[in-house]
Design an enzyme around this catalytic site. Structure first.
Site, PDB file in Angstrom:
ATOM      1  N   PRO A   1       4.041   8.513   1.645  1.00 39.28           N
ATOM      2  CA  PRO A   1       4.177   7.824   0.543  1.00 39.28           C
ATOM      3  C   PRO A   1       5.523   7.541   0.353  1.00 39.28           C
ATOM      4  O   PRO A   1       6.667   8.033   0.974  1.00 39.28           O
ATOM      5  CB  PRO A   1       3.996   8.847  -0.457  1.00 39.28           C
ATOM      6  CG  PRO A   1       3.019   9.618   0.169  1.00 39.28           C
ATOM      7  CD  PRO A   1       3.136   9.768   1.605  1.00 39.28           C
ATOM      8  N   SER A   2       5.890   6.429  -0.617  1.00 40.87           N
ATOM      9  CA  SER A   2       7.235   5.868  -0.888  1.00 40.87           C
ATOM     10  C   SER A   2       8.167   5.540   0.447  1.00 40.87           C
ATOM     11  O   SER A   2       9.171   5.495   0.397  1.00 40.87           O
ATOM     12  CB  SER A   2       7.982   7.126  -1.605  1.00 40.87           C
ATOM     13  OG  SER A   2       7.291   7.393  -2.533  1.00 40.87           O
ATOM     14  N   ARG A   3       7.292   5.112   1.352  1.00 41.03           N
ATOM     15  CA  ARG A   3       7.769   4.429   2.544  1.00 41.03           C
ATOM     16  C   ARG A   3       8.691   5.513   3.478  1.00 41.03           C
ATOM     17  O   ARG A   3       9.374   5.179   4.339  1.00 41.03           O
ATOM     18  CB  ARG A   3       8.476   3.429   2.326  1.00 41.03           C
ATOM     19  CG  ARG A   3       7.768   2.014   1.813  1.00 41.03           C
ATOM     20  CD  ARG A   3       6.957   1.603   2.926  1.00 41.03           C
ATOM     21  NE  ARG A   3       6.142   0.356   2.304  1.00 41.03           N
ATOM     22  CZ  ARG A   3       5.128   0.325   1.962  1.00 41.03           C
ATOM     23  NH1 ARG A   3       4.344   1.586   1.582  1.00 41.03           N
ATOM     24  NH2 ARG A   3       4.228  -0.785   1.516  1.00 41.03           N
ATOM     25  N   LEU A   4       8.505   6.968   3.072  1.00 34.67           N
ATOM     26  CA  LEU A   4       9.224   8.085   3.905  1.00 34.67           C
ATOM     27  C   LEU A   4       8.226   8.199   4.971  1.00 34.67           C
ATOM     28  O   LEU A   4       7.944   9.369   5.105  1.00 34.67           O
ATOM     29  CB  LEU A   4       9.391   8.748   2.905  1.00 34.67           C
ATOM     30  CG  LEU A   4      10.525   8.645   1.813  1.00 34.67           C
ATOM     31  CD1 LEU A   4      10.928   9.738   0.610  1.00 34.67           C
ATOM     32  CD2 LEU A   4      11.852   7.958   2.497  1.00 34.67           C
TER      33      LEU A   4
ATOM     34  N   GLU B   1       0.858  -1.157   0.197  1.00 39.91           N
ATOM     35  CA  GLU B   1       0.070  -0.060  -0.014  1.00 39.91           C
ATOM     36  C   GLU B   1       0.912   1.408  -0.113  1.00 39.91           C
ATOM     37  O   GLU B   1       2.002   1.072   0.671  1.00 39.91           O
ATOM     38  CB  GLU B   1      -0.786   0.140   1.106  1.00 39.91           C
ATOM     39  CG  GLU B   1      -2.028  -1.069   1.344  1.00 39.91           C
ATOM     40  CD  GLU B   1      -3.179  -1.122   0.277  1.00 39.91           C
ATOM     41  OE1 GLU B   1      -3.116   0.294  -0.144  1.00 39.91           O
ATOM     42  OE2 GLU B   1      -3.720  -1.749  -0.157  1.00 39.91           O
TER      43      GLU B   1
END
Length: 212
Positions: A188-191, A8
């Site tokens: 978002p983007s695992r940040l 996700e």
């Protein structure tokens, strides 16, 4: 089974230092109310990690019942596995997995028993069936089948058929007194946004941003 494709992208919200409350309990109260407003199932459910004296970990789900500046309170059988491990090693971790809000709250600290008076106050507020259940189950012990529980419940119903159900001396509350509390917000983007509150010697809280 290969499930590496499951992922996700977290986009619901962000978390900024400027908007964080200086008090982690106030921040927790805000997030908990938002979890309730979002109608999350059992928003007070948390994963509690304990470890034995030799460092072997255990994990289970319990329900938070009270929270104050003193700590986070849950109730259990004092002869359970978790209680035995707490008596050997009072250092624990707990996590609230509010996944649908893309949030987690992670708490690390030490456990202490609450007073018998406070345990009794909560016990008397429980439904009658739950009060009886506390007497029925010797939590974590091996039983031969569900029939054992049903027979014990019938026995307790007869025993306490008149008057109030008393507080078992082997049942009560624990308080997790936190040393660290982390608020985790998916991004978002695992940040992801992660902020860690650490208790100082003067009982003030130091806040730091952690790398995702």
């Amino acid at each position: 089974m290969d499930i590496s494709h499951l992922r996700e992208n977290y986009t619901q919200a962000g978390l900024d230092r400027d908007t964080l409350d200086e008090n982690p309990f106030s921040q927790f109260d805000l997030w908990f109310k938002q979890a309730q407003e979002a109608q999350l199932p059992e928003p007070n459910a948390l994963s509690l990690a304990t470890a034995s004296a030799d460092g072997i970990p255990s994990l289970r789900t319990v329900l938070l019942k009270y929270v104050s500046e003193e700590g986070f309170v849950f109730f259990t059988n004092y002869s359970s596995n978790k209680s035995r491990e707490i008596s050997e090693n009072p250092n624990v971790a707990m996590m609230f997995p509010w996944i649908s809000l893309e949030r987690q709250v992670i708490v690390r600290g030490r456990v202490e028993k609450i007073s018998k008076t406070d345990s009794l106050r909560y016990f008397t507020s429980r439904p009658h069936g739950s009060q009886l259940g506390a007497w029925v189950s010797h939590q974590s012990s091996v039983i031969t089948g569900r029939k054992v529980l049903e027979m014990k419940l019938a026995e307790m119903k007869r025993k306490f058929s008149e008057g109030k159900v008393p507080l078992p001396d082997f049942w009560g509350g624990y308080r997790v007194v936190p040393e660290k509390i982390e608020f985790w917000q998916g991004r978002p983007s695992r940040l992801h946004d992660r902020f860690l509150y650490t208790r100082q010697q003067d009982n003030q809280w130091h806040i730091e941003r952690l790398a995702p």
